[in-house]
Design a protein around this motif. Structure first.
Motif, PDB file in Angstrom:
ATOM      1  N   LEU A  84       0.864  -1.173   0.000  1.00 46.81           N
ATOM      2  CA  LEU A  84       0.000   0.000   0.000  1.00 46.81           C
ATOM      3  C   LEU A  84       0.899   1.221   0.000  1.00 46.81           C
ATOM      4  O   LEU A  84       1.775   1.358   0.858  1.00 46.81           O
ATOM      5  CB  LEU A  84      -0.898   0.022   1.243  1.00 46.81           C
ATOM      6  N   PHE A  85       0.681   2.107  -0.963  1.00 50.06           N
ATOM      7  CA  PHE A  85       1.448   3.344  -1.050  1.00 50.06           C
ATOM      8  C   PHE A  85       0.592   4.500  -0.550  1.00 50.06           C
ATOM      9  O   PHE A  85      -0.511   4.727  -1.053  1.00 50.06           O
ATOM     10  CB  PHE A  85       1.891   3.613  -2.485  1.00 50.06           C
ATOM     11  N   MET A  86       1.101   5.226   0.429  1.00 44.45           N
ATOM     12  CA  MET A  86       0.436   6.428   0.927  1.00 44.45           C
ATOM     13  C   MET A  86       1.346   7.596   0.580  1.00 44.45           C
ATOM     14  O   MET A  86       2.546   7.563   0.874  1.00 44.45           O
ATOM     15  CB  MET A  86       0.211   6.335   2.431  1.00 44.45           C
ATOM     16  N   ILE A  87       0.787   8.628  -0.055  1.00 44.43           N
ATOM     17  CA  ILE A  87       1.617   9.748  -0.511  1.00 44.43           C
ATOM     18  C   ILE A  87       0.909  11.068  -0.283  1.00 44.43           C
ATOM     19  O   ILE A  87      -0.303  11.193  -0.515  1.00 44.43           O
ATOM     20  CB  ILE A  87       1.993   9.567  -2.007  1.00 44.43           C
ATOM     21  N   THR A  88       1.674  12.067   0.147  1.00 38.73           N
ATOM     22  CA  THR A  88       1.123  13.405   0.372  1.00 38.73           C
ATOM     23  C   THR A  88       1.562  14.343  -0.757  1.00 38.73           C
ATOM     24  O   THR A  88       2.636  14.176  -1.334  1.00 38.73           O
ATOM     25  CB  THR A  88       1.602  13.991   1.709  1.00 38.73           C
ATOM     26  N   GLY A  89       0.705  15.315  -1.060  1.00 41.00           N
ATOM     27  CA  GLY A  89       1.052  16.340  -2.047  1.00 41.00           C
ATOM     28  C   GLY A  89       1.120  15.798  -3.460  1.00 41.00           C
ATOM     29  O   GLY A  89       2.202  15.696  -4.040  1.00 41.00           O
ATOM     30  N   VAL A  90      -0.046  15.463  -4.037  1.00 48.52           N
ATOM     31  CA  VAL A  90      -0.070  14.781  -5.338  1.00 48.52           C
ATOM     32  C   VAL A  90      -0.653  15.630  -6.468  1.00 48.52           C
ATOM     33  O   VAL A  90      -0.830  15.130  -7.581  1.00 48.52           O
ATOM     34  CB  VAL A  90      -0.871  13.456  -5.246  1.00 48.52           C
ATOM     35  N   SER A  91      -0.950  16.903  -6.221  1.00 46.83           N
ATOM     36  CA  SER A  91      -1.648  17.697  -7.239  1.00 46.83           C
ATOM     37  C   SER A  91      -0.725  18.291  -8.297  1.00 46.83           C
ATOM     38  O   SER A  91      -1.184  18.724  -9.353  1.00 46.83           O
ATOM     39  CB  SER A  91      -2.452  18.828  -6.574  1.00 46.83           C
ATOM     40  N   SER A  92       0.578  18.316  -8.021  1.00 48.82           N
ATOM     41  CA  SER A  92       1.506  18.894  -8.995  1.00 48.82           C
ATOM     42  C   SER A  92       2.922  18.410  -8.696  1.00 48.82           C
ATOM     43  O   SER A  92       3.172  17.749  -7.685  1.00 48.82           O
ATOM     44  CB  SER A  92       1.466  20.433  -8.959  1.00 48.82           C
ATOM     45  N   GLY A  93       3.834  18.753  -9.602  1.00 47.15           N
ATOM     46  CA  GLY A  93       5.247  18.494  -9.371  1.00 47.15           C
ATOM     47  C   GLY A  93       5.593  17.028  -9.205  1.00 47.15           C
ATOM     48  O   GLY A  93       4.994  16.138  -9.812  1.00 47.15           O
ATOM     49  N   LEU A  94       6.561  16.758  -8.347  1.00 49.80           N
ATOM     50  CA  LEU A  94       7.063  15.404  -8.149  1.00 49.80           C
ATOM     51  C   LEU A  94       5.993  14.470  -7.613  1.00 49.80           C
ATOM     52  O   LEU A  94       5.879  13.322  -8.056  1.00 49.80           O
ATOM     53  CB  LEU A  94       8.272  15.435  -7.206  1.00 49.80           C
ATOM     54  N   GLY A  95       5.194  14.941  -6.666  1.00 44.60           N
ATOM     55  CA  GLY A  95       4.152  14.102  -6.088  1.00 44.60           C
ATOM     56  C   GLY A  95       3.148  13.623  -7.114  1.00 44.60           C
ATOM     57  O   GLY A  95       2.735  12.456  -7.108  1.00 44.60           O
ATOM     58  N   GLU A  96       2.740  14.534  -7.998  1.00 41.20           N
ATOM     59  CA  GLU A  96       1.806  14.150  -9.064  1.00 41.20           C
ATOM     60  C   GLU A  96       2.414  13.069  -9.942  1.00 41.20           C
ATOM     61  O   GLU A  96       1.744  12.088 -10.304  1.00 41.20           O
ATOM     62  CB  GLU A  96       1.451  15.371  -9.914  1.00 41.20           C
ATOM     63  N   GLN A  97       3.681  13.238 -10.295  1.00 35.92           N
ATOM     64  CA  GLN A  97       4.322  12.285 -11.201  1.00 35.92           C
ATOM     65  C   GLN A  97       4.563  10.929 -10.532  1.00 35.92           C
ATOM     66  O   GLN A  97       4.438   9.881 -11.181  1.00 35.92           O
ATOM     67  CB  GLN A  97       5.630  12.866 -11.739  1.00 35.92           C
TER      68      GLN A  97
END
Length: 231
Positions: free
Chosen positions: A3-16
């Motif tokens: 299970l991958f949990m990730i913060t800050g996914v709307s742009s930049g590195l997190g989105e990618q």
């Protein structure tokens, strides 16, 4: 299954990074203030693969509400949890003594240090001890090097790194990986270039990175990170 949990996914590195994980059909819990259209679409089409948790990490009320939704149910049928601490803010970019707004100081500390501390503590508290936990901390050279104008960014990135170092000593089932992605072509870089010399004496150097095409592409960096954490 992971299970991958990730913060800050709307742009930049997190989105990618999120995009790469979605392409691989990994199970994802994405935490953020907003989401891209493609993330929203996938969450509707394949809710078993990606779950979106809306939260402004700078807002205490939002964070408290998020903790109520952050339950052990997410960890059923997975043997490893990978938490990617990606969300981050660099501003306000000012020298010490120039800060004139307590809220902007609190915003930086909340996003870079307090929110990930709270979320990771909750993860460790509710995840079964039998689950392997890997925490990927998207760090920065600023965590170990003092940079004029970045006192908040440097100190908050250093603080979360030390918090994670202590955690790794405390728990045998937890692995910490600090990753410095380098200087990328993102909104954060744009905000650095929008500062001024009195606040940030290195502004010309960062403008030169852009002018000389020395900024890394977030898609390429995300690909490298995902390959590294998947194995």
């Amino acid at each position: 299954m992971k299970l991958f949990m990730i913060t800050g996914v709307s742009s930049g590195l997190g989105e990618q990074i999120a995009n790469k994980l979605i392409q691989r059909k990994e199970k994802i819990v994405a935490i953020g203030r907003k989401f891209t259209k493609s993330q929203l679409d996938v969450s509707q089409i394949s809710p078993e693969l990606i779950h979106l948790l809306n939260c402004d990490l700078a807002n205490d009320n939002d964070l408290n509400s998020l903790l109520d939704k952050f339950t052990g149910d997410y960890f059923n049928d997975v043997n490893e949890i990978v938490f990617i601490n990606n969300a981050g803010v660099i501003g306000p970019i000012k020298k010490v003594g120039q800060y004139d707004d307590a809220d902007s100081i609190k915003n930086n500390i909340n996003v870079n240090y307090f929110a990930p501390l709270i979320l990771i503590n909750q993860l460790v508290r509710i995840a079964p001890i039998t689950k392997k936990i890997k925490i990927i901390n998207i760090s920065s050279g600023a965590a170990t090097k003092a940079v004029e104008g970045w006192s908040l960014y440097c100190s908050s990135k250093a603080a979360i790194m030390m918090f994670l170092s202590v955690l790794e000593k405390e728990r045998d089932n937890i692995e910490i990986l600090n990753i410095d992605p380098g200087v990328m072509d993102t909104k954060m870089q744009q905000s650095i270039r929008n500062s001024n010399f009195n606040e940030f004496p290195l502004i010309d150097q960062f403008q030169k990175y852009k002018d000389d095409d020395q900024l890394k592409d977030a898609v390429t960096v995300a690909d490298e990170i995902v390959k590294r954490i998947i194995k």
